[in-house]
Design a protein around this motif. Sequence first.
Motif, short mmCIF file in Angstrom:
data_model
loop_
_atom_site.label_atom_id
_atom_site.label_comp_id
_atom_site.label_asym_id
_atom_site.label_seq_id
_atom_site.Cartn_x
_atom_site.Cartn_y
_atom_site.Cartn_z
N GLU A 1 69.03 -87.11 -84.25
CA GLU A 1 70.06 -87.57 -83.31
C GLU A 1 70.30 -89.08 -83.34
OE1 GLU A 1 69.13 -86.13 -79.41
OE2 GLU A 1 68.83 -84.09 -80.13
N GLU A 2 69.58 -89.82 -84.16
CA GLU A 2 69.71 -91.28 -84.16
C GLU A 2 71.05 -91.69 -84.77
OE1 GLU A 2 65.56 -89.85 -84.47
OE2 GLU A 2 67.25 -89.62 -85.82
N LYS A 3 71.78 -92.50 -84.04
CA LYS A 3 73.13 -92.90 -84.44
C LYS A 3 73.15 -93.69 -85.75
CE LYS A 3 75.30 -91.49 -80.68
NZ LYS A 3 75.81 -90.17 -80.75
N VAL A 4 72.08 -94.43 -86.04
CA VAL A 4 72.06 -95.28 -87.22
C VAL A 4 72.18 -94.47 -88.53
CG1 VAL A 4 69.54 -95.38 -87.51
CG2 VAL A 4 70.94 -97.33 -88.22
N TYR B 1 64.66 -97.06 -92.59
CA TYR B 1 64.85 -96.01 -91.59
C TYR B 1 64.77 -94.69 -92.33
CZ TYR B 1 66.82 -99.75 -88.70
OH TYR B 1 67.01 -100.89 -87.99
N ASP C 1 74.06 -91.39 -88.61
CA ASP C 1 75.14 -90.41 -88.46
C ASP C 1 76.05 -90.33 -89.68
OD1 ASP C 1 74.32 -89.45 -86.03
OD2 ASP C 1 75.85 -90.49 -84.86
N ASP C 2 76.39 -91.47 -90.30
CA ASP C 2 77.27 -91.43 -91.47
C ASP C 2 76.61 -90.70 -92.63
OD1 ASP C 2 75.54 -93.73 -91.50
OD2 ASP C 2 76.75 -94.60 -93.12
N ARG D 1 67.95 -96.84 -95.97
CA ARG D 1 68.05 -95.67 -95.09
C ARG D 1 67.84 -94.42 -95.93
NH1 ARG D 1 73.51 -95.89 -91.81
NH2 ARG D 1 74.34 -95.88 -93.92
N ARG E 1 74.36 -88.32 -92.36
CA ARG E 1 74.32 -86.89 -92.00
C ARG E 1 75.65 -86.21 -92.33
NH1 ARG E 1 71.66 -89.00 -87.26
NH2 ARG E 1 69.45 -88.59 -87.52
N GLU E 2 76.74 -86.86 -91.99
CA GLU E 2 78.06 -86.28 -92.27
C GLU E 2 78.28 -86.11 -93.77
OE1 GLU E 2 81.73 -84.59 -91.80
OE2 GLU E 2 80.16 -84.89 -90.31
#
Length: 136
Positions: free
Chosen positions: A113-116, A106, A118-119, A83, A121-122
């Motif tokens: 906005e893709e949930k896969v 990925y 999200d971690d 990722r 991004r944070e």
Amino acid sequence: MYESGEGMKNSELLLDEEVLKKFYYEPHNLGNHRIYRRVLIMEKGGLLGRIADYKLLDFIVPGMTLEELLPLVKPISDVMMQRFLLPGEGKMIKKSFGWGLKGWAYIGFLEGEEKVLDDLREEFRRALKPYSEGFG
């Protein structure tokens, strides 16, 4: 916090490496670019216990464009998923290697906005330093 509309170039993003280390990222070189990588080992279990282990690689890529990154994304032995998170906006790209038998990649964006992703991004947001901290 960094907002995409501020006009900051990707090469000017400043990340706090100590924050990234708390999330298990280590500095790594990809070509001439400094990126941050972490390796996670996932365990696949079944009724009789552990069936297999596979690796997941996460990359925070603050100073590259999608065009620079894409040619460098290749399958890696024993890695099932890679990722990559880039700054800016865009739609996630999903790449499979050998019809998925050699893994997937990925590639997404901080403002996506893709949930896969999200971690990642944070973690990226927590590590961003205000622009003024890096200078003087």
